[in-house]
Design an enzyme around this catalytic site. Structure first.
Site, mmCIF file in Angstrom:
data_model
loop_
_atom_site.group_PDB
_atom_site.id
_atom_site.type_symbol
_atom_site.label_atom_id
_atom_site.label_comp_id
_atom_site.label_asym_id
_atom_site.label_seq_id
_atom_site.Cartn_x
_atom_site.Cartn_y
_atom_site.Cartn_z
ATOM 1 N N TYR A 164 0.831 -1.206 0.000
ATOM 2 C CA TYR A 164 0.000 0.000 0.000
ATOM 3 C C TYR A 164 0.866 1.257 0.000
ATOM 4 O O TYR A 164 0.656 2.170 -0.810
ATOM 5 C CB TYR A 164 -0.896 -0.022 1.239
ATOM 6 C CG TYR A 164 -1.873 1.119 1.320
ATOM 7 C CD1 TYR A 164 -2.869 1.282 0.347
ATOM 8 C CD2 TYR A 164 -1.825 2.043 2.373
ATOM 9 C CE1 TYR A 164 -3.775 2.327 0.425
ATOM 10 C CE2 TYR A 164 -2.728 3.089 2.454
ATOM 11 C CZ TYR A 164 -3.701 3.226 1.476
ATOM 12 O OH TYR A 164 -4.607 4.259 1.553
ATOM 13 N N LYS A 168 1.301 4.198 -2.907
ATOM 14 C CA LYS A 168 0.939 5.611 -2.718
ATOM 15 C C LYS A 168 2.171 6.519 -2.910
ATOM 16 O O LYS A 168 2.028 7.672 -3.312
ATOM 17 C CB LYS A 168 0.284 5.812 -1.348
ATOM 18 C CG LYS A 168 -1.087 5.119 -1.210
ATOM 19 C CD LYS A 168 -2.164 5.731 -2.107
ATOM 20 C CE LYS A 168 -3.542 5.149 -1.802
ATOM 21 N NZ LYS A 168 -4.624 5.735 -2.612
HETATM 22 N N1 LIG Z 1 -9.956 4.842 4.917
HETATM 23 C C1 LIG Z 1 -8.829 5.417 5.277
HETATM 24 O O1 LIG Z 1 -8.524 5.524 6.483
HETATM 25 C C2 LIG Z 1 -7.889 5.988 4.242
HETATM 26 C C3 LIG Z 1 -6.736 6.655 4.683
HETATM 27 C C4 LIG Z 1 -5.874 7.221 3.743
HETATM 28 C C5 LIG Z 1 -6.179 7.139 2.392
HETATM 29 N N2 LIG Z 1 -7.301 6.481 1.980
HETATM 30 C C6 LIG Z 1 -7.574 6.427 0.526
HETATM 31 O O2 LIG Z 1 -8.878 6.915 0.278
HETATM 32 C C7 LIG Z 1 -9.409 6.341 -0.931
HETATM 33 C C8 LIG Z 1 -10.809 5.818 -0.671
HETATM 34 O O3 LIG Z 1 -10.735 4.829 0.321
HETATM 35 P P1 LIG Z 1 -11.957 4.447 1.282
HETATM 36 O O4 LIG Z 1 -11.463 4.504 2.662
HETATM 37 O O5 LIG Z 1 -13.185 5.184 0.884
HETATM 38 O O6 LIG Z 1 -12.075 2.888 0.901
HETATM 39 P P2 LIG Z 1 -13.287 1.986 0.402
HETATM 40 O O7 LIG Z 1 -14.514 2.285 1.194
HETATM 41 O O8 LIG Z 1 -12.742 0.612 0.384
HETATM 42 O O9 LIG Z 1 -13.533 2.509 -1.089
HETATM 43 C C9 LIG Z 1 -12.628 2.246 -2.128
HETATM 44 C C10 LIG Z 1 -13.327 2.597 -3.421
HETATM 45 O O10 LIG Z 1 -12.429 2.342 -4.507
HETATM 46 C C11 LIG Z 1 -13.163 1.599 -5.478
HETATM 47 N N3 LIG Z 1 -12.317 0.840 -6.395
HETATM 48 C C12 LIG Z 1 -11.374 -0.086 -6.116
HETATM 49 N N4 LIG Z 1 -10.869 -0.579 -7.255
HETATM 50 C C13 LIG Z 1 -11.490 0.067 -8.271
HETATM 51 C C14 LIG Z 1 -11.410 0.010 -9.686
HETATM 52 N N5 LIG Z 1 -10.575 -0.835 -10.316
HETATM 53 N N6 LIG Z 1 -12.200 0.833 -10.428
HETATM 54 C C15 LIG Z 1 -13.041 1.693 -9.826
HETATM 55 N N7 LIG Z 1 -13.197 1.777 -8.494
HETATM 56 C C16 LIG Z 1 -12.421 0.973 -7.736
HETATM 57 C C17 LIG Z 1 -14.059 0.704 -4.642
HETATM 58 O O11 LIG Z 1 -15.062 0.090 -5.441
HETATM 59 P P3 LIG Z 1 -15.607 -1.427 -5.123
HETATM 60 O O12 LIG Z 1 -16.613 -1.282 -4.039
HETATM 61 O O13 LIG Z 1 -16.149 -1.867 -6.424
HETATM 62 O O14 LIG Z 1 -14.406 -2.224 -4.683
HETATM 63 C C18 LIG Z 1 -14.579 1.735 -3.657
HETATM 64 O O15 LIG Z 1 -15.578 2.524 -4.232
HETATM 65 C C19 LIG Z 1 -8.399 5.257 -1.329
HETATM 66 O O16 LIG Z 1 -7.563 5.745 -2.362
HETATM 67 C C20 LIG Z 1 -7.585 5.030 -0.054
HETATM 68 O O17 LIG Z 1 -6.293 4.543 -0.313
HETATM 69 C C21 LIG Z 1 -8.164 5.909 2.874
#
Ligand SMILES: NC(=O)c1ccc[n+]([C@@H]2O[C@H](COP(=O)([O-])OP(=O)(O)OC[C@H]3O[C@@H](n4cnc5c(N)ncnc54)[C@H](OP(=O)(O)O)[C@@H]3O)[C@@H](O)[C@H]2O)c1
Length: 247
Positions: A164, A168
């Site tokens: 991961y 990033k």
């Molecule tokens: N949560 C945290 O604490 C955190 C912290 C730092 C950064 N982030 C970043 O924030 C962003 C969103 O994360 P989140 O926490 O909202 O996670 P999440 O709830 O798991 O959502 C991830 C999203 O990405 C989509 N996705 C994955 N592969 C894809 C693809 N090939 N094409 C289109 N969509 C795709 C997923 O769709 P599906 O449902 O179809 O899989 C889902 O809508 C990510 O980039 C993550 O790295 C999150």
């Protein structure tokens, strides 16, 4: 009033949904909510409509050339423009036991994490950038993490999450290279860390909501002309304003 067209990848849930919801509440922005599974996206669109928030929807799998081509053709035909791109879609295999060390991480897992978190961002950005260049306007927001700051590599993160974090770091590098290429234009690209949030990825113990994490994305998606270019921001909530992080 000509509305700006905002595309948010992976926006049927989590942070992407929160960003879509916030941007869609602005009168001058038309949000295109996207998801790889159509039923997920349509359900999210309906949920927003129940709150009187209108968004358009189209399916988009950023790891698929065909899906990105079809999406871009639809966007071109429907709106003829792209003003905002939030590269939010991402995967995080950190909970796999192998991800606790660079010595055990599986190369295949690293590759698939890079495929979504870096290469797919390059793919959709390459596809939509000509639409931005045609009008010399664009705001690109890449969702990263402070765990990718090189200055944090000595920190005691557990698990160490090599797939991961390396992905990033790649995304941050992509942001910096693209910013160099776009120097002097009114197309601004920046990365930011939303902080640890309560989403499917972040889990229930996270201290912040996706809504809070979305705040900085909205700021970067609506930057004024001559705003920040090629920077990596911390979540605004933590510092009460926009603060750049070290790469
Ligand atoms: N949560 C945290 O604490 C955190 C912290 C730092 C950064 N982030 C970043 O924030 C962003 C969103 O994360 P989140 O926490 O909202 O996670 P999440 O709830 O798991 O959502 C991830 C999203 O990405 C989509 N996705 C994955 N592969 C894809 C693809 N090939 N094409 C289109 N969509 C795709 C997923 O769709 P599906 O449902 O179809 O899989 C889902 O809508 C990510 O980039 C993550 O790295 C999150």
């Amino acid at each position: 009033m000509m509305q700006k067209i905002a595309v948010i990848t992976g926006s049927h849930k989590g942070l992407g949904y929160a960003i879509a919801r916030k941007l869609a509440q602005k009168d001058d922005i038309q949000v295109v909510l996207t998801s790889r599974k159509e039923q997920d996206g349509l359900a999210a669109q309906k949920q927003l409509l129940n709150e009187n928030i209108q968004v358009d929807y189209h399916s988009l799998d950023v790891t698929s050339d065909l899906s990105v081509q079809q999406f871009t053709a639809w966007l071109q035909q429907t709106y003829g423009r792209a003003d905002i791109l939030v590269n939010n879609a991402g995967v995080n295999p950190t909970m796999q036991p192998e991800e606790s060390s660079l010595l055990t991480v599986q190369i295949e897992m690293m590759l698939s994490t890079f495929t979504t978190n870096v290469l797919a961002v390059a793919r959709i950005t390459q596809a939509l950038l000509p639409l931005m260049q045609a009008q010399n306007y664009g705001r690109i927001v890449n969702v990263s993490t402070e765990m990718a700051s090189l200055s944090s590599m000595g920190s005691d993160y557990y698990p160490l999450a090599p797939s991961y974090r390396l992905s990033k770091i790649g995304l941050n590098g992509l942001t910096a290279i693209l910013a160099k290429e776009l120097q002097g234009t009114n197309i601004l690209v920046n990365a930011y860390s939303p902080g640890w949030m309560q989403t499917d990825m972040g889990g229930a113990n996270a201290p912040f909501t996706a809504d809070e994490g979305a705040e900085t994305a909205v700021y970067l998606a609506t930057l004024p002309e001559k705003g920040a270019q090629g920077k990596f921001f911390a979540e605004m909530r933590k510092f009460g304003g926009a603060i750049a992080l070290p790469w």
